[in-house]
Design an enzyme around this catalytic site. Structure first.
Site, mmCIF file in Angstrom:
data_model
loop_
_atom_site.group_PDB
_atom_site.id
_atom_site.type_symbol
_atom_site.label_atom_id
_atom_site.label_comp_id
_atom_site.label_asym_id
_atom_site.label_seq_id
_atom_site.Cartn_x
_atom_site.Cartn_y
_atom_site.Cartn_z
ATOM 1 C CG ASP A 1 -6.429 11.235 -12.309
ATOM 2 O OD1 ASP A 1 -5.479 10.974 -13.080
ATOM 3 O OD2 ASP A 1 -7.502 11.741 -12.696
ATOM 4 C CG ASP A 2 -7.410 11.731 -7.079
ATOM 5 O OD1 ASP A 2 -7.269 12.657 -7.921
ATOM 6 O OD2 ASP A 2 -8.509 11.253 -6.784
ATOM 7 C CG HIS B 1 -8.413 7.615 -8.927
ATOM 8 N ND1 HIS B 1 -9.412 7.116 -9.732
ATOM 9 C CD2 HIS B 1 -8.549 8.978 -8.969
ATOM 10 C CE1 HIS B 1 -10.133 8.117 -10.223
ATOM 11 N NE2 HIS B 1 -9.626 9.261 -9.773
HETATM 12 ZN ZN ZN Z 1 -8.837 13.461 -9.156
#
Ligand code: ZN
Length: 523
Positions: free
Chosen positions: A328-329, A471
């Protein structure tokens, strides 16, 4: 030609003339008198003998052939004022009655022969037309039986039905109706029958046999499975030995579409270019070719299916263990993403990247590299500013737009910031054809920022079907991934995208708007 001569007035006249006793001077001028003028000439005596003079007494009788017809004789008598004698029965005039009697007998004979002919013709017509069975045919066909039907006719007591080999199948009485069912038949097979009528008038004599033949129907398709395939649907069914199949479905406009499938298509028949998100139901029937026409089975219908983009399953072994690594991110402004991509590439693994819209707009090349390497790109809102109820439709839509702008492809999956999902988020994801993914293993890499910790979280708990959260914005995570990927490969786990995971484990692509915790667990 005696009759012609007898009935000719000219020949009668000449015959009579021969019988007359003329003086020689008159005889010498005979032909002139006959041909030119028979009236008395000037200077001739009124008593000059004419042809009307009666023959002298004692003259011999003329032979019958020369006898004057009654009409000529009557004229002669009239001219000589003789009384007309009553005709005697045995006179030559009685000979006229014989042909009349003959004619009557002939008429009677002709009448009798005509009657015989009419009776014979009626008999033949009855045998050929009435007594012959009409409209013999196979009606109400099925896969294992055939109903024979025909037109009944008067005077028929029973019907004998024979199979194609001439064996008697049944004797059907006229009262049982003009139909007979043959069952226990093979499907998709042509059967021939013949029928003869039995009439008591002729004893056991049969009429001419009439034949018919027809195929039994092919078996219907027992079950059909419809799977999403790319932007289409892949149909499969059990081959029932038919010559071919006909597939029917309604497209988005409601218009019925019909496609022909071959016998070998049963394992996978692709219907491309369906509208993603639209619901379809497919009907299928088998057929066998009978000349120019087809003999069809009944229809079989699939479950309704929503057309969804399906994952490319190339290289995925669906029966072997697999996990989905998710990041993610990102994308990050350092080189974490590149290190992760390199580690995955080395071991032939794939992953899913839930990226932020604004970062994607800044770093389009990183997204392009992900796509080129076969990874899946998901949406993680535009700027990660909102959570749960605060997430707006625009947070999702603008991120989708930014990602599509960056790499040319709209995100295919969604993960909400913090994993919190709402009805609004689900609704937007349905419209955007995005399934939602939570996770089954949280490495808490964002909290620990420790590679060992991340590795332990995965290595100590991983199991088939897990979705692992990380992440791609921390160096520690990149360190951990460089150890986790070889570990998973050694343990026999395939590293696949989330869409591949669900499709492999459930047989279907993930459903838009549905949130998956593992491949098989949703909420
Ligand atoms: Zn996130």
């Amino acid at each position: 030609m005696a009759a012609d001569r007898d009935s000719s007035p000219n020949s009668d006249f000449l015959d009579d003339w021969d019988d007359l006793d003329f003086p020689d001077d008159i005889i010498s001028d005979r032909s002139r008198r006959v041909n030119v003028d028979t009236r008395p000439q000037r200077g001739e005596a009124a008593s000059t003998p004419t042809r009307r003079r009666p023959p002298p007494a004692g003259r011999h009788q003329a032979p019958a052939r020369h006898a004057a017809p009654a009409r000529t004789a009557a004229k002669r008598r009239l001219a000589s004022s003789e009384p007309i004698p009553a005709p005697a029965r045995d006179q030559p005039s009685g000979q006229k009655h014989r042909p009349i009697a003959k004619k009557r007998r002939r008429r009677r004979l002709i009448l009798c022969l005509s009657l015989v002919f009419v009776v014979a013709a009626a008999f033949v017509l009855h045998n050929l037309l009435v007594f012959r069975v009409k409209d013999f045919q196979v009606s109400s066909p099925a896969a294992d039986r055939q109903v024979l039907s025909w037109k009944s006719a008067g005077g028929i007591e029973a019907y004998d039905i024979f199979d194609g080999d001439g064996e008697l199948l049944a004797e059907v009485s006229a009262e049982d109706g003009p139909q007979y069912m043959v069952d226990g038949l093979e499907s998709a097979t042509r059967y021939t029958y013949s029928i003869s009528a039995v009439n008591s008038f002729f004893g056991k004599r049969l009429s001419r046999a009439v034949t018919c033949s027809a195929y039994t129907l092919p078996e219907a398709v027992s079950a059909m499975t419809a799977l999403n395939s790319g932007t289409g649907v892949l149909l499969s069914w059990e081959d029932c030995g038919a010559g071919g199949y006909e597939v029917e479905y309604a497209d988005v406009s409601g218009e019925e579409q019909t496609l022909d499938a071959k016998a070998g298509d049963a394992e996978g028949f692709s219907i491309p270019d369906l509208q993603e998100g639209a619901q379809y139901m497919f009907n299928i029937r088998s057929f066998i070719q009978d000349g120019d026409s087809r003999v069809y089975s009944g229809w079989t219908s699939s479950e309704p299916i929503t057309a969804a983009r399906a994952a490319d399953m190339t290289g995925v072994r669906v029966d072997e263990p697999m996990v989905a690594l998710t990041f993610d991110d990102g994308p990050d402004y350092e080189d974490c993403t590149e290190r992760i991509l390199a580690a995955l590439k080395e071991y032939g693994g794939h992953a899913t990247f839930f990226q932020i819209g604004i970062r994607s707009a800044d770093l389009p090349e990183k997204l392009t590299n992900m796509l080129k390497a076969g990874h899946e790109i998901g949406c993680h809102t535009y700027d990660h500013a909102h959570y749960g109820d605060e997430v707006t439709p625009d947070d999702i839509l603008s991120a989708d737009d930014a990602i599509e702008q960056a790499c040319g492809q709209r995100p295919t999956v969604f993960r909400s910031p913090g994993g919190m999902t709402t009805d609004l988020i689900r609704s937007v994801c349905v419209d955007e054809h995005m399934p939602i993914f939570y996770w089954s293993i949280d490495t808490e890499d964002w909290k620990s920022r420790n590679a060992d910790s991340v590795c332990k979280a995965v290595m100590n708990h991983v199991k088939d079907g897990d979705i692992i959260l990380m992440h791609n914005v921390y160096e520690s995570t990149a360190d951990a991934v460089e150890r986790i990927v070889p570990f998973l490969a050694e343990k026999g786990y395939q590293m696949v995208t989330v869409s591949q995971l669900v499709q492999a484990k459930t047989g279907k692509p993930p459903v838009p708007g549905t949130q998956y915790i593992t491949a098989n667990i949703t909420n």
